[in-house]
Each structure stands twice: as structure tokens, then as C-alpha cells.
Design an enzyme around this catalytic site. Structure first.
Site, PDB file in Angstrom:
ATOM      1  N   HIS B 188      -1.131  18.300  -9.538  1.00  0.00           N
ATOM      2  CA  HIS B 188      -1.646  17.229 -10.380  1.00  0.00           C
ATOM      3  C   HIS B 188      -0.543  16.440 -11.048  1.00  0.00           C
ATOM      4  CE1 HIS B 188      -5.814  17.837  -9.784  1.00  0.00           C
ATOM      5  NE2 HIS B 188      -5.713  19.129  -9.999  1.00  0.00           N
ATOM      6  N   CYS B 501      -8.004  -7.464  13.246  1.00  0.00           N
ATOM      7  CA  CYS B 501      -7.690  -6.180  12.643  1.00  0.00           C
ATOM      8  C   CYS B 501      -6.704  -5.530  13.599  1.00  0.00           C
ATOM      9  CB  CYS B 501      -8.951  -5.339  12.417  1.00  0.00           C
ATOM     10  SG  CYS B 501      -9.926  -5.044  13.876  1.00  0.00           S
TER      11      CYS B 501
END
Lengths: 86, 555
Positions: B188, B501
Site C-alpha cells: 500500500h 484504435c
């Protein structure tokens, strides 16, 4: 007792946050025992560490057992919960 | 000069004095208590205080680093209140008459070890979480407050490993960078550092000696380099990189909300490619104008049976509503024998790139197609959804897709389920056949989207999977660019729009040529939106763009 199996689709599996949500959900039904089983190991859904200790990954299936008051309704509610959150 | 190599987990260069993070010492005394009821009460009170503090921290994290960080502390809160945890502590206090501090530490080690031994990096990192929670409860029991930074100037903070609660509680204005001895990229602390834009390096082991404290450090959170006593050359290199990064970041961030328009007034849409619902955050953060390609495959590849209509609907609806009315182009199932889920039961093929794949599967198995179309149309009521069909070669395929769409619309109407009847329908242009037929196909659809990766493979007869083709596989081959130009002309003749794309869309050496062709939209990875916008906003000469196109077309 009612039961159903569910294949987890969340990309990192039943990690800390969804496990927490699951425990919260289970607490809503104090008269019903809800357990989670993976590879023969069964844990009570009220217990966060227990749920996390199963280490359920994406693509793995778990067996959810519901017994006690309003089994049918609670099992249905949990099936819905799994689909949305896990 | 001394260089230490760690693992960079949050990019950026920082320069400043090294400071070691000190924890208030937590010496735990183990003792047997006489009154176990009173001891249990001590624990209950301390754990309630801890849960309360964690709730406050969650709010702080929400303000500083967003919802994801807040959830972390909410989870910590649940751990503090968890039945398994509390029961185990109670057992040690009541049955072994152990004092509360020792009981909490013992139980937390037990759970931490359980997490550490799991075969999953994410779960292993959770050991730090439970230790963090236990440390807090023990701190409350012993009345010791946790450590902080006692420095007037901002520092580069080093520690063995930072607990997430420590990271979030620190005064960020005092922190230039993080260095930890241990830790993992999915810890984290690494995630928080990235969210807050603070450079961080982990895994340096015991290379940072105590006597380095206070020395000036140069760290690069991208390369993982830590330099002590830097020579002039290194210092200059690092400072230049830092200045450049800050300048670029500021400049790009200032472009948010601005149009992708050249100085002479030609504009183009820049959308994003995504592969899952989670990717939308990055699209919004980078100011993407829409979703140009939402690959729906993830829904099919993650389970061991077909995704239900509800599952699909949920994913499409979430993305459509998060994008708040901006266009979301969702491509229908694009898998084949090379990339399939076992439950599809597709036969093995010698050459899957040219086999039963994508729209060919959908048209051969109408029930799979119908489920997806129903989910797509249902989601269309929640935003601006467009549907994109891959691997088209023939007019009849498009007509059959449209018939299937009409049938689904009819069904939903009968069932009284809302949908947008004007949902745009488009096709991928990725086969030479579609290029040659583009004048006819343009009449049938609302838009084209050029998939340059497959188009290159099929145009040049070069297998994308084959790594021995080298110079034969040339994505800038004039044949590919001529094909795109032809398709653009045919789309515009029919009054339709065309997007690109695939990797070429983000290729800065082709942007001028695409503008010169009149391409309406480019779909790129979220990180490429602002750099492309920057390049486009600096263009000012339409003639130069025409020349660039001419050069590329002639090869």
C-alpha cells in the site's frame, strides 16, 4: 440447508476489501449461518481473517452454504451479493 | 560517490537530506495477569479506540488520496473488530491469563504468518496490515504515541518498511521521497506514493547505513537509483531530469479541459482503449474524450463459463455511466482459437489468426451474440454506448449483425426494458477485404474503427505472433497507410466518421498524417492522451501535414 457454487470474477479474487464487504453482509443475518468452502476448507462468513485465509483467486469456485432462518431468501440475497461484488 | 540500487515503484526525482523514520519503541512485557476480566476490558476499550482512530484516518485518506486509500483503512478497522482476531485474543487473555499487549502481539504474528505463507503476492502483503493494526492497539494499551518526523526541512524518508497508516499520517509537506528496506510493488505504501506523486524506492535492504543520516541524497523513483555524495555530473543529470519531469507534468496537466486542436483550427477526438471497468479511472484522470475501444473479452476470459447477461450489463452500464454521456465504444467478443476460454470448446486450429474468431464465432453461435447484444442495448439507456463489430470481411456479415441488433431491440421493447434505439453501430476495419469494400460497408454503419495491429498483419501477411519477421513486419508500410486513407475517404463520402484504435493511433510520427487524412478520432492508452494533445496543439501548418502524409504514402 441451501447451497450454491460461485466462480469469482473479481480480478484479484476475494481480497481484503471484498472480504470485508462479505463479512458485513453476513452480519445482517444473525440467525443464519453462512459459510464459504474452498478445496474442502470451510470458514464462517462472519470471520474476516478466515475468509481472507482461503485466498480465493479469480476464476476459482467457492461453495456457499446457508442454514438457519429464511435460508431461501438469504441464499438468494447472497447469490446476488456475490454477482455484484465478487 | 556511492550508488545504491533499489526498485523504483513511484516515478520522479527527489533531492534532499536522508532521514530515518523512528518508531517509538514498543517493548512488550509478557506477564500473567490476576484479574482476567479487567484485562479483557482493557483490550476491549483499546480496540474500540483503535477502530475509532482508523475511521478518522479513513476520512483523512479519502481527502488526500481518494476512495481506494480510504477503503484500506476501513479494512483495517474491520480487522480490529474481526471475530477471529478478537476471539483469539480473548482466548489468550482468559485461558492463558496473558496480558492484553502480549496477547495482541501473539495473535497478530499468528495471522501475519498465515498471510505471509500464502502463495499470492497480494495476500502476503496483508501481513503488514495486520501488524499495523496490532501495533496501533498495543500503542493505545501502553500509552505510547507512534513516531513521526522531527525535522524542519522536507526530507527523504527511509525506514525498514512503512505501514500504510504511517504513510498516510505523515505530514506530506515534509516528505520528498520514500525509501524502504523491504516492501513489494503492490504494497500500500507503493500505491499511496504513486497516488500522491511522491517518488519511492523499495527493497534496498541494509544498504543505507545509519551514518548516512542527514546526507544529501539524489533519488530516482523510476530507475530505483539512490546516490549519496553525488559528483557534479550525476547531480546535474538528476536535477535536469527532475526539472524536466516537473515541467512536463505541469505542462501536460494544464492541458486538461482543452480541445485537441491545431493552431490553424483542425481538431480531432482523442479517446482511450480500455480492457476492464477499473481502467475508466485512468481515462477520467487523463481527460480522455471518450472510450474508443472497450475490449469485452475480459468478461469471457476470467470465468469458467459464459458471462451472464446481468454480469455483462453491469460492466457496460458502469462504464457508460462513469463516462457521463461521453461516447463509449464497446467491441463485441473478439476471441479465437489462440485466445479462448476452454468452455467455448473451440477446436484447435493450425492458423487461428485466420480461423473461426470474433464476429465469425458470434454469427455461428447466435445465443452467445444475443446475450451480449442484450446487455449492450440495456446499458445504452445509461450513457452514450456505441457497438463495434470486429473482423468484418463482407457485407452480409454486417447485415446479419444489424438484423440481430434489431431483433434484440424488438425483444427489449416487448419486455418494456429501456434502451437507446439510436445506439451507433460500427465495424472494425482490420482485413484487406473490409478496406476494399469500405465504400459499400460505409453505407451500412455509423462509423469505422481501424484496428491497425490486425490490419498490418493481414495486409502484409506477417504473423503478429512470429518474432522472426523483423524488418518484414513494418507497421509504417505505405500499403497500410494507403489502406487507412482509402477507408477514411470512403467513410467521409458516405457522411460517416472514422477512428483509429490499435498501436498506430498513439504513434507521434503518424499524427500529422492522420490529421491530413481527416481521421476523426484516435483511441489510445490513457497515458498517451495529454502528450498527443500537446503535439496536436503545437501544429500550425496544414500543408506540412499534407506533405508528411504524401511522404508516408510513397514510402
Amino acid at each position: 440447508m441451501k447451497e450454491f457454487t460461485y466462480v469469482v470474477t473479481d480480478p484479484i479474487g476475494i481480497h481484503a476489501r471484498p472480504a470485508g464487504l462479505l463479512v458485513k453482509e453476513a452480519k445482517k443475518y444473525p440467525d443464519t449461518v453462512i459459510t464459504l468452502t474452498k478445496n474442502g476448507k470451510e470458514v464462517n462468513c462472519l470471520k474476516l481473517m478466515g475468509v481472507m485465509s482461503l485466498g480465493v483467486k479469480t476464476g476459482e469456485s467457492v461453495l456457499v452454504k446457508v442454514s438457519g432462518a429464511d435460508e431461501d431468501a438469504v441464499a438468494a440475497a447472497f447469490e446476488e451479493f456475490f454477482k455484484i461484488n465478487l | 560517490m556511492l550508488v545504491i540500487q533499489g526498485k523504483g515503484v513511484s516515478a520522479g526525482v527527489a533531492v534532499g537530506p536522508l532521514y530515518f523514520y523512528r518508531r517509538a519503541a514498543q517493548e512488550i512485557i509478557r506477564r500473567i495477569v490476576g484479574d482476567t476480566d479487567a484485562e479483557w476490558k482493557r483490550f476491549e476499550e483499546a480496540s474500540a479506540v483503535a477502530a475509532h482512530q482508523l475511521g478518522i484516518l479513513a476520512e483523512k485518506a479519502r481527502e488526500e488520496a481518494g476512495d481506494e486509500a480510504a477503503l484500506l483503512f476501513e479494512t483495517h478497522q474491520m480487522m480490529a473488530e474481526d471475530m477471529d482476531f478478537v476471539d483469539a485474543v480473548q482466548g489468550l487473555i482468559r485461558d492463558a491469563a496473558l496480558n492484553a499487549e502480549a496477547a495482541v502481539m501473539d495473535v497478530s504474528e499468528q495471522f501475519a504468518e498465515m498471510f505471509s505463507s500464502m502463495d499470492d503476492e497480494y495476500m502476503q502483503a496483508r501481513a503488514a496490515d495486520i501488524r499495523d493494526v496490532a501495533g496501533r492497539i498495543v500503542g493505545i494499551l501502553t500509552g505510547v504515541v507512534s513516531g513521526g518526523i522531527d525535522s524542519d526541512v522536507p526530507v527523504i524518508l527511509a525506514s525498514d518498511d512503512l505501514a500504510p497508516s504511517e504513510t498516510i499520517q505523515m505530514d506530506k509537506s515534509k516528505i520528498l521521497g520514500f525509501i524502504t528496506a523491504g516492501g513489494s510493488g503492490s504494497s500500500h505504501t507503493a500505491i499511496l506514493a504513486r497516488t500522491m506523486g511522491i517518488p519511492a524506492i523499495i527493497g534496498v535492504g541494509d544498504a543505507l547505513k545509519d551514518e548516512f543520516e542527514g546526507r544529501k541524497l539524489y533519488i530516482d523513483g523510476e530507475t530505483g537509483e539512490i546516490v549519496i555524495q553525488a559528483d557534479q555530473l550525476t547531480a546535474e543529470r538528476m536535477l535536469t531530469k527532475q526539472a524536466k519531469q516537473q515541467e512536463t507534468r505541469r505542462m501536460l496537466s494544464n492541458l486538461k479541459g482543452l480541445p485537441n486542436e491545431t493552431k490553424d483550427g483542425q481538431s480531432i477526438q482523442i479517446y482511450c482503449n480500455i480492457g476492464s471497468v477499473e481502467d475508466v479511472d485512468a481515462v477520467i484522470a487523463n481527460d480522455g474524450g471518450g472510450i474508443g475501444l472497450f475490449r469485452s473479452e475480459f468478461l469471457y476470459l476470467q470465468g469458467n463459463t459464459y458471462p451472464t447477461e446481468e454480469e455483462q450489463f453491469e460492466a457496460y452500464r458502469t462504464v457508460a455511466s462513469l463516462m457521463k454521456g461521453k461516447r463509449v465504444i464497446i467491441r463485441t467478443l473478439d476471441i479465437g482459437a489462440d485466445k479462448q476460454a476452454d468452455y467455448f470448446g473451440l477446436a484447435k486450429e493450425e492458423n487461428p489468426a485466420m480461423g473461426l474468431r470474433a464476429i465469425r464465432i458470434c454469427l455461428s453461435r447466435p445465443e452467445i451474440f444475443k446475450t451480449q447484444l442484450r446487455a449492450l442495448y440495456r446499458a445504452s439507456a445509461y450513457g452514450k454506448v456505441a457497438i463495434l463489430f470486429p473482423m468484418i470481411t463482407s457485407e452480409w456479415e454486417v447485415r446479419e449483425c444489424k438484423r440481430a441488433c434489431l431483433a434484440v431491440q424488438q425483444e427489449l421493447k416487448t419486455e418494456g426494458i429501456p434502451f437507446d434505439p439510436d445506439t451507433e453501430l460500427g465495424i472494425m476495419i482490420e482485413t484487406p477485404a473490409a478496406v476494399m469494400m469500405s465504400d459499400v460497408l460505409a453505407e451500412l454503419v455509423d462509423f469505422f474503427s481501424v484496428g491497425t495491429n490486425d490490419l498490418t498483419q493481414y495486409m502484409l501477411a506477417c504473423d503478429r505472433q512470429c518474432d522472426r519477421l523483423g524488418k518484414f513486419f513494418d507497421p509504417h508500410h505505405p500499403a497500410v497507410l494507403r489502406a487507412i486513407r482509402t477507408v477514411a475517404e470512403n467513410a467521409h463520402k458516405a457522411g460517416k466518421w472514422i477512428g483509429i484504435c490499435g498501436e498506430l493511433a498513439a504513434d507521434p510520427t503518424l499524427t500529422e498524417a492522420f490529421l491530413a487524412m481527416g481521421i476523426d478520432e484516435l483511441s489510445v492508452t490513457p497515458g498517451s492522451v495529454l502528450p498527443l494533445r500537446h503535439a496536436i496543439r503545437n501544429m500550425d501548418d496544414p500543408k506540412a501535414r499534407k506533405r508528411a502524409l504524401k511522404d508516408l504514402l510513397e514510402g
